[in-house]
Design a protein around this motif. Structure first.
Motif, PDB file in Angstrom:
ATOM      1  N   VAL A 275       0.799  -1.275   0.046  1.00  0.00           N
ATOM      2  CA  VAL A 275      -0.127   0.133   0.032  1.00  0.00           C
ATOM      3  C   VAL A 275       1.032   1.241   0.045  1.00  0.00           C
ATOM      4  CG1 VAL A 275      -1.956   1.303   1.099  1.00  0.00           C
ATOM      5  CG2 VAL A 275      -1.745  -1.221   1.278  1.00  0.00           C
ATOM      6  N   ALA A 276       0.768   2.064  -0.971  1.00  0.00           N
ATOM      7  CA  ALA A 276       1.459   3.212  -1.226  1.00  0.00           C
ATOM      8  C   ALA A 276       0.662   4.393  -0.469  1.00  0.00           C
ATOM      9  CB  ALA A 276       1.696   3.845  -2.515  1.00  0.00           C
ATOM     10  N   LEU A 277       1.243   5.257   0.452  1.00  0.00           N
ATOM     11  CA  LEU A 277       0.716   6.194   1.151  1.00  0.00           C
ATOM     12  C   LEU A 277       1.586   7.739   0.795  1.00  0.00           C
ATOM     13  CD1 LEU A 277       0.432   4.972   4.655  1.00  0.00           C
ATOM     14  CD2 LEU A 277      -1.443   5.171   3.142  1.00  0.00           C
ATOM     15  N   GLN A 278       0.319   8.844   0.795  1.00  0.00           N
ATOM     16  CA  GLN A 278       0.939  10.231   0.611  1.00  0.00           C
ATOM     17  C   GLN A 278       0.237  11.100   1.572  1.00  0.00           C
ATOM     18  OE1 GLN A 278      -0.671  12.125  -3.010  1.00  0.00           O
ATOM     19  NE2 GLN A 278       1.186  12.882  -3.420  1.00  0.00           N
ATOM     20  N   TYR A 279       0.888  12.051   1.855  1.00  0.00           N
ATOM     21  CA  TYR A 279       0.645  12.950   2.890  1.00  0.00           C
ATOM     22  C   TYR A 279       1.494  14.404   2.645  1.00  0.00           C
ATOM     23  CZ  TYR A 279      -0.490  15.655   7.059  1.00  0.00           C
ATOM     24  OH  TYR A 279      -0.859  16.889   7.983  1.00  0.00           O
ATOM     25  N   SER A 280       0.603  15.237   2.374  1.00  0.00           N
ATOM     26  CA  SER A 280       0.944  16.721   2.119  1.00  0.00           C
ATOM     27  C   SER A 280       0.583  17.482   3.091  1.00  0.00           C
ATOM     28  CB  SER A 280       0.705  17.398   0.717  1.00  0.00           C
ATOM     29  OG  SER A 280       1.173  16.384  -0.311  1.00  0.00           O
ATOM     30  N   ASP A 281       1.194  17.993   4.109  1.00  0.00           N
ATOM     31  CA  ASP A 281       1.021  18.790   5.339  1.00  0.00           C
ATOM     32  C   ASP A 281       0.317  20.017   4.785  1.00  0.00           C
ATOM     33  OD1 ASP A 281       0.715  19.503   7.794  1.00  0.00           O
ATOM     34  OD2 ASP A 281       2.695  20.156   7.983  1.00  0.00           O
ATOM     35  N   ARG A 320      -2.349  -4.811   5.867  1.00  0.00           N
ATOM     36  CA  ARG A 320      -3.610  -5.654   5.666  1.00  0.00           C
ATOM     37  C   ARG A 320      -4.982  -4.558   6.071  1.00  0.00           C
ATOM     38  NH1 ARG A 320      -0.863 -10.027   8.039  1.00  0.00           N
ATOM     39  NH2 ARG A 320      -1.567  -9.382  10.253  1.00  0.00           N
ATOM     40  N   ALA A 321      -4.838  -4.009   6.991  1.00  0.00           N
ATOM     41  CA  ALA A 321      -5.778  -2.841   7.291  1.00  0.00           C
ATOM     42  C   ALA A 321      -6.049  -1.813   6.269  1.00  0.00           C
ATOM     43  CB  ALA A 321      -5.529  -2.100   8.485  1.00  0.00           C
ATOM     44  N   LEU A 322      -4.781  -1.454   5.851  1.00  0.00           N
ATOM     45  CA  LEU A 322      -5.044  -0.213   4.803  1.00  0.00           C
ATOM     46  C   LEU A 322      -5.624  -1.146   3.411  1.00  0.00           C
ATOM     47  CD1 LEU A 322      -1.617   1.602   5.262  1.00  0.00           C
ATOM     48  CD2 LEU A 322      -3.849   2.487   5.753  1.00  0.00           C
ATOM     49  N   PHE A 323      -5.247  -1.983   3.105  1.00  0.00           N
ATOM     50  CA  PHE A 323      -5.685  -2.869   1.923  1.00  0.00           C
ATOM     51  C   PHE A 323      -7.001  -2.983   1.933  1.00  0.00           C
ATOM     52  CE2 PHE A 323      -6.361  -6.476  -0.674  1.00  0.00           C
ATOM     53  CZ  PHE A 323      -6.122  -6.104  -2.077  1.00  0.00           C
ATOM     54  N   TYR A 324      -7.297  -3.462   3.099  1.00  0.00           N
ATOM     55  CA  TYR A 324      -8.885  -4.226   3.024  1.00  0.00           C
ATOM     56  C   TYR A 324      -9.714  -2.918   3.451  1.00  0.00           C
ATOM     57  CZ  TYR A 324      -7.588  -9.005   3.132  1.00  0.00           C
ATOM     58  OH  TYR A 324      -6.965 -10.114   3.142  1.00  0.00           O
ATOM     59  N   HIS A 325      -9.488  -1.946   4.211  1.00  0.00           N
ATOM     60  CA  HIS A 325     -10.607  -0.898   4.554  1.00  0.00           C
ATOM     61  C   HIS A 325     -10.458   0.626   4.045  1.00  0.00           C
ATOM     62  CE1 HIS A 325     -11.926  -3.800   7.666  1.00  0.00           C
ATOM     63  NE2 HIS A 325     -10.590  -4.049   7.838  1.00  0.00           N
ATOM     64  N   VAL A 326      -9.468   0.731   3.107  1.00  0.00           N
ATOM     65  CA  VAL A 326      -9.215   2.071   2.647  1.00  0.00           C
ATOM     66  C   VAL A 326      -9.316   2.006   0.993  1.00  0.00           C
ATOM     67  CG1 VAL A 326      -7.850   4.184   2.553  1.00  0.00           C
ATOM     68  CG2 VAL A 326      -7.780   2.751   4.672  1.00  0.00           C
ATOM     69  N   ASP A 327     -10.114   2.562   0.482  1.00  0.00           N
ATOM     70  CA  ASP A 327     -10.174   2.755  -0.973  1.00  0.00           C
ATOM     71  C   ASP A 327      -9.091   3.496  -1.558  1.00  0.00           C
ATOM     72  OD1 ASP A 327     -12.459   1.079  -1.008  1.00  0.00           O
ATOM     73  OD2 ASP A 327     -13.945   2.715  -1.026  1.00  0.00           O
ATOM     74  N   LEU A 328      -8.910   3.294  -2.944  1.00  0.00           N
ATOM     75  CA  LEU A 328      -7.968   4.377  -3.518  1.00  0.00           C
ATOM     76  C   LEU A 328      -8.261   5.484  -3.483  1.00  0.00           C
ATOM     77  CD1 LEU A 328      -7.169   2.230  -6.791  1.00  0.00           C
ATOM     78  CD2 LEU A 328      -5.615   2.986  -4.888  1.00  0.00           C
ATOM     79  N   ILE A 332      -7.104   7.740   5.001  1.00  0.00           N
ATOM     80  CA  ILE A 332      -7.126   6.821   6.164  1.00  0.00           C
ATOM     81  C   ILE A 332      -8.154   6.759   7.243  1.00  0.00           C
ATOM     82  CG2 ILE A 332      -4.847   6.177   5.704  1.00  0.00           C
ATOM     83  CD1 ILE A 332      -4.002   7.396   8.271  1.00  0.00           C
ATOM     84  N   PRO A 333      -8.829   6.045   7.827  1.00  0.00           N
ATOM     85  CA  PRO A 333      -9.685   6.066   8.935  1.00  0.00           C
ATOM     86  C   PRO A 333      -8.871   6.704   9.982  1.00  0.00           C
ATOM     87  CG  PRO A 333      -9.397   3.673   8.696  1.00  0.00           C
ATOM     88  CD  PRO A 333      -8.713   4.618   7.484  1.00  0.00           C
ATOM     89  N   SER A 334      -9.859   7.398  10.910  1.00  0.00           N
ATOM     90  CA  SER A 334      -9.160   7.715  12.277  1.00  0.00           C
ATOM     91  C   SER A 334      -8.516   6.842  13.250  1.00  0.00           C
ATOM     92  CB  SER A 334     -10.140   8.587  13.012  1.00  0.00           C
ATOM     93  OG  SER A 334     -11.294   7.676  13.384  1.00  0.00           O
ATOM     94  N   LEU A 376      -9.620  -4.116  12.281  1.00  0.00           N
ATOM     95  CA  LEU A 376      -8.977  -3.641  11.018  1.00  0.00           C
ATOM     96  C   LEU A 376      -8.117  -4.392  10.233  1.00  0.00           C
ATOM     97  CD1 LEU A 376      -8.830  -0.093  11.585  1.00  0.00           C
ATOM     98  CD2 LEU A 376     -10.811  -1.027  10.767  1.00  0.00           C
ATOM     99  N   ASP A 377      -7.777  -5.511  11.097  1.00  0.00           N
ATOM    100  CA  ASP A 377      -6.542  -6.478  10.631  1.00  0.00           C
ATOM    101  C   ASP A 377      -7.287  -7.751  10.061  1.00  0.00           C
ATOM    102  OD1 ASP A 377      -4.033  -7.611  10.001  1.00  0.00           O
ATOM    103  OD2 ASP A 377      -3.655  -8.083  12.084  1.00  0.00           O
ATOM    104  N   LYS A 378      -8.163  -7.603   9.161  1.00  0.00           N
ATOM    105  CA  LYS A 378      -8.988  -8.685   8.763  1.00  0.00           C
ATOM    106  C   LYS A 378      -9.868  -8.097   7.500  1.00  0.00           C
ATOM    107  CE  LYS A 378     -12.583  -8.715  12.306  1.00  0.00           C
ATOM    108  NZ  LYS A 378     -13.263  -9.469  13.101  1.00  0.00           N
ATOM    109  N   GLN A 379     -10.287  -8.862   6.591  1.00  0.00           N
ATOM    110  CA  GLN A 379     -10.893  -8.451   5.374  1.00  0.00           C
ATOM    111  C   GLN A 379     -12.516  -8.240   6.043  1.00  0.00           C
ATOM    112  OE1 GLN A 379     -10.972 -11.440   2.315  1.00  0.00           O
ATOM    113  NE2 GLN A 379     -12.481  -9.981   0.947  1.00  0.00           N
ATOM    114  N   GLY A 380     -12.919  -7.132   5.449  1.00  0.00           N
ATOM    115  CA  GLY A 380     -14.300  -6.598   5.937  1.00  0.00           C
ATOM    116  C   GLY A 380     -14.414  -5.227   5.835  1.00  0.00           C
ATOM    117  N   SER A 381     -15.206  -4.658   6.268  1.00  0.00           N
ATOM    118  CA  SER A 381     -15.863  -3.226   6.216  1.00  0.00           C
ATOM    119  C   SER A 381     -15.415  -2.606   7.704  1.00  0.00           C
ATOM    120  CB  SER A 381     -17.062  -2.859   5.822  1.00  0.00           C
ATOM    121  OG  SER A 381     -18.061  -3.467   6.498  1.00  0.00           O
TER     122      SER A 381
END
Length: 383
Positions: A275-281, A320-328, A332-334, A376-381
């Motif tokens: 999973v590639a993350l980007q952040y611009s302050d 795994r948490a980012l892959f399953y629970h965050v769309d492109l 990211i969730p809080s 969040l460390d598993k497949q699902g919503s």
């Protein structure tokens, strides 16, 4: 009655029908528009360069009609003299020829756009059918073209005659003027007459262009049954749908891979997920996922990341948490703020260490035991 209405071509052509007709060379064209464009281009360029044209033509006529006794005895001077005359003639009519060429190329594109196809050149013996030929000869379109030609002859001939009669005195006066004056005045009279003719042609263009557009659209009309059949073939075929979905996925994957070089960090599983993350302050409220994948896609993300020297962190629960629970292209969730904050802090420390050359201090230690909620460390919503 219902069956008869289905056989009548009352429906406008679909996009697919228009594309097919275009491939076959069937586009709206207006002869009057092309003729008007040629006359207008020639008139405009001639009017703008009349002085230069007259000067060059004067030189050609004076040089050609002046007898040089030396040329009769020195043939070697003839060829250069002819070359000079040709060059002046080219300078006189060159701009006009160039303008006419551009007008001839661009005018047909005004209605149908640019079209390059070889299908009309393929032999089609159906065009030799005399019955169809007679049908076209006595069709509404042929009648309109005949009326348009008659109107063009009457209008252009009438306007040209009126313009000439209007300048009758000036034309007769040319016989009393010196050659250089007569040429200039004659050129102005011709240009003026052509200007009136161009204005008259504009009226024909304003009538012909709408008719050609209407005639072309009417020719490509379809029956309701044809529209239904085409819709079924293009939208209902599962093979076509599958190909469309495959192409859409491939295009989305290419766009995603193009975003990988912009990432700040790549979190891996280490092999199954990436999973590639980007952040611009100041520009983002929270980090967002700009690329993600598993297996072969994950390997490609890691490969692109290595090529662009993007830090990679092995953190299986977070990956795994980012892959399953965050769309492109979503933040990211809080619940993952704390874990991702530790990762970004390590990335910024690593950049600072690299900027200093990595001398005098060991590389910053990668974070471990990141706080990732178990749900969040598993497949699902996200609950």
């Amino acid at each position: 009655m219902a069956e008869e209405s289905d056989l009548e071509k009352t429906e406008p052509a679909t996009t697919r029908r228009l594309e097919k007709a275009r491939e076959e060379g069937q586009v709206a064209r207006s002869r009057e528009l092309s003729t008007f464009a040629l006359l207008a281009a020639g008139f405009g360029v001639t009017y703008a360069n009349v002085g230069s044209i007259v000067d060059h033509l004067k030189f050609v006529m004076r040089d050609a009609m002046t007898f040089d006794r030396g040329l009769a005895f020195e043939s070697s001077r003839m060829l250069p003299k002819v070359g000079i005359a040709i060059a002046n003639g080219a300078l006189a009519i060159g701009p006009v020829i160039g303008a006419l060429y551009l007008a001839a190329m661009l005018a047909p594109m005004a209605l149908g756009g640019w079209l390059l196809t070889t299908k009309p050149l393929i032999p089609n013996f159906g065009r030799l059918d005399p019955v169809k030929g007679l049908g076209k000869l006595f069709s509404t379109n042929s009648l309109v073209q005949l009326l348009m030609s008659m109107a063009k002859c009457a209008l252009v001939g009438g306007v040209a005659t009126w313009a000439i009669l209007r300048s009758e005195g000036d034309v007769l006066q040319l016989f009393t003027e010196p050659l250089h004056v007569a040429m200039t005045q004659g050129a102005k009279l011709v240009i003026g007459t052509v200007g009136f003719v161009v204005g008259a042609m504009l009226l024909l263009v304003m009538a012909d262009v709408p008719w050609q557009l209407y005639s072309h659209a009417k020719k490509l009309r379809m029956t309701k049954e044809e529209v239904k059949r085409e819709h079924k073939e293009s939208e209902g075929d599962p093979h076509i749908k599958g190909k469309i979905r495959a192409q859409q996925r491939a295009m989305a994957r290419r766009r995603m891979m193009a975003n990988v070089p912009q990432a700040d960090v790549i979190v891996t599983n280490p092999t199954h997920f990436a999973v590639a993350l980007q952040y611009s302050d100041g520009e983002m409220r929270a980090p967002k996922v700009i690329a993600k994948g598993m297996d072969l896609v994950a390997a490609r993300i890691r490969e692109i990341g290595a090529e662009h020297h993007i830090p990679t962190l092995e953190a299986p629960p977070l990956a795994r948490a980012l892959f399953y629970h965050v769309d492109l292209n979503r933040e990211i969730p809080s619940a993952l703020y704390g874990a991702v904050a530790e990762v970004l802090a390590w990335v910024f420390q690593l950049r600072r260490w690299s900027t200093l050359g990595g001398v005098g201090a060991p590389a910053p230690a990668a974070p471990v035991d990141l706080d990732v909620p178990a749900e969040l460390d598993k497949q699902g919503s996200v609950a």
